[in-house]
Write an enzyme that holds these catalytic residues in place. Structure first.
Site, PDB file in Angstrom:
ATOM      1  N   VAL A 117      -3.342   8.903  -3.589  1.00  0.00           N
ATOM      2  CA  VAL A 117      -3.001   7.465  -4.321  1.00  0.00           C
ATOM      3  C   VAL A 117      -2.766   6.003  -3.704  1.00  0.00           C
ATOM      4  CG1 VAL A 117      -1.243   6.254  -5.962  1.00  0.00           C
ATOM      5  CG2 VAL A 117      -2.031   9.228  -6.356  1.00  0.00           C
ATOM      6  N   GLU A 118      -1.817   6.466  -2.383  1.00  0.00           N
ATOM      7  CA  GLU A 118      -1.596   5.105  -1.612  1.00  0.00           C
ATOM      8  C   GLU A 118      -3.066   4.382  -1.410  1.00  0.00           C
ATOM      9  OE1 GLU A 118       0.997   3.315  -1.318  1.00  0.00           O
ATOM     10  OE2 GLU A 118       1.931   5.082  -2.580  1.00  0.00           O
ATOM     11  N   SER A 119      -3.793   5.432  -0.016  1.00  0.00           N
ATOM     12  CA  SER A 119      -4.970   4.972   1.031  1.00  0.00           C
ATOM     13  C   SER A 119      -6.087   6.099   0.123  1.00  0.00           C
ATOM     14  CB  SER A 119      -4.107   6.122   1.824  1.00  0.00           C
ATOM     15  OG  SER A 119      -4.383   6.679   2.204  1.00  0.00           O
ATOM     16  N   HIS A 220       0.959   3.955 -10.664  1.00  0.00           N
ATOM     17  CA  HIS A 220       1.114   4.830 -10.294  1.00  0.00           C
ATOM     18  C   HIS A 220       1.703   6.281 -10.331  1.00  0.00           C
ATOM     19  CE1 HIS A 220       1.294   4.823  -5.203  1.00  0.00           C
ATOM     20  NE2 HIS A 220       2.635   6.203  -5.328  1.00  0.00           N
TER      21      HIS A 220
END
Length: 260
Positions: A117-119, A220
């Site tokens: 999700v982040e990167s 998110h």
């Protein structure tokens, strides 16, 4: 009793989050010849295994999608199937490191999907606001968590060291909220934003207060749940609110009582 062992082991597992980083979770029980032994996996699936000289049976109770997110998950997985398959192929080496660190810090292993999700598993990824690395840590937060950022050195791009920092931060957030969905929201928007939403909603249930969070934070959390289900085919403690986890435990207790 399965129910009693489940509650006891899950409470013990959660308590370890507040202990020293080197402490990990004890291994699930192992089958005993001719007896039924409950195997409680930290991610939330219970397997009861019966073994003897002639047979072996496994019964699995799965955590299903919450009604609040089911539609989003199905739509997301369908739309992003190509991307998710790419992440599956790319994830093996990253996940080996992440799982090792998370196990040491008592973090549910399924939180590894947060890195997607982040990167999108890019260790050098950089956001427009300055977050960087696999876990998209901001400079101030990264330094507070022990990472070096000076000159050409930026340990946010180091897979192992940044994962240790992320594990510390996730453990801190869990100590604040005691609920993994709130932890995920706070990881994105900051603890202060989540505390304000809790106060306005008069509730600590993510599904009750989500509308008071920024749209980015809501998305998110839901993307995390979607990716989790794509990889796992079921939920875990990382996809449940505290209330949902309690209801799931009570359901297991009821099923056990009926089966006796």
């Amino acid at each position: 009793m399965l129910c009693r062992n489940l509650v006891k082991k899950m409470l013990f597992a959660h308590s370890l989050l507040l202990m020293a980083p080197a402490v990990g979770y004890s291994s699930p029980g192992t089958p005993i010849h001719g007896k039924i032994t409950p195997l409680v996996l930290f991610h939330g699936t219970v397997r009861t295994v019966t073994t003897d000289s002639f047979s072996a049976e496994t019964i699995v109770t799965k955590i299903t999608l919450s009604k609040h997110v089911a539609g989003f998950v199905h739509a997301y997985v369908k739309k992003e199937e190509e991307f998710l398959q790419k992440m599956r192929n790319k994830s093996r080496l990253y996940f080996q490191t992440i799982e090792k660190v998370f196990d040491q810090y008592g973090i549910p292993l399924q939180l590894k999907y947060l890195a997607i999700v982040e990167s999108e598993l890019h260790s050098t990824a950089k956001s427009r606001v300055g977050a960087r690395g696999l876990w998209q840590l901001m400079p101030v937060t990264a330094k507070e968590l022990g990472l070096k950022i000076a000159g050409k050195t930026d340990e946010r791009t180091h897979t192992y060291r940044s994962t240790v920092a992320a594990a510390k931060y996730l453990r801190y957030l869990y100590g604040e909220f005691g609920d993994w969905l709130l932890v995920l929201a706070a990881y994105n928007s900051g603890p202060g934003t989540v505390y304000k939403a809790i106060k306005k909603a008069g509730s600590k249930n993510f599904w009750s207060l989500q509308s008071l969070l920024p749209a980015e934070s809501r998305g998110h959390v839901k993307r995390f749940i979607s990716i989790h289900y794509f990889f796992e085919g079921e939920g875990s403690v990382a996809t449940q609110t505290k209330a949902e986890a309690k209801a799931w435990q009570e359901k297991l207790c009821a099923e056990e009582t009926v089966s006796l």
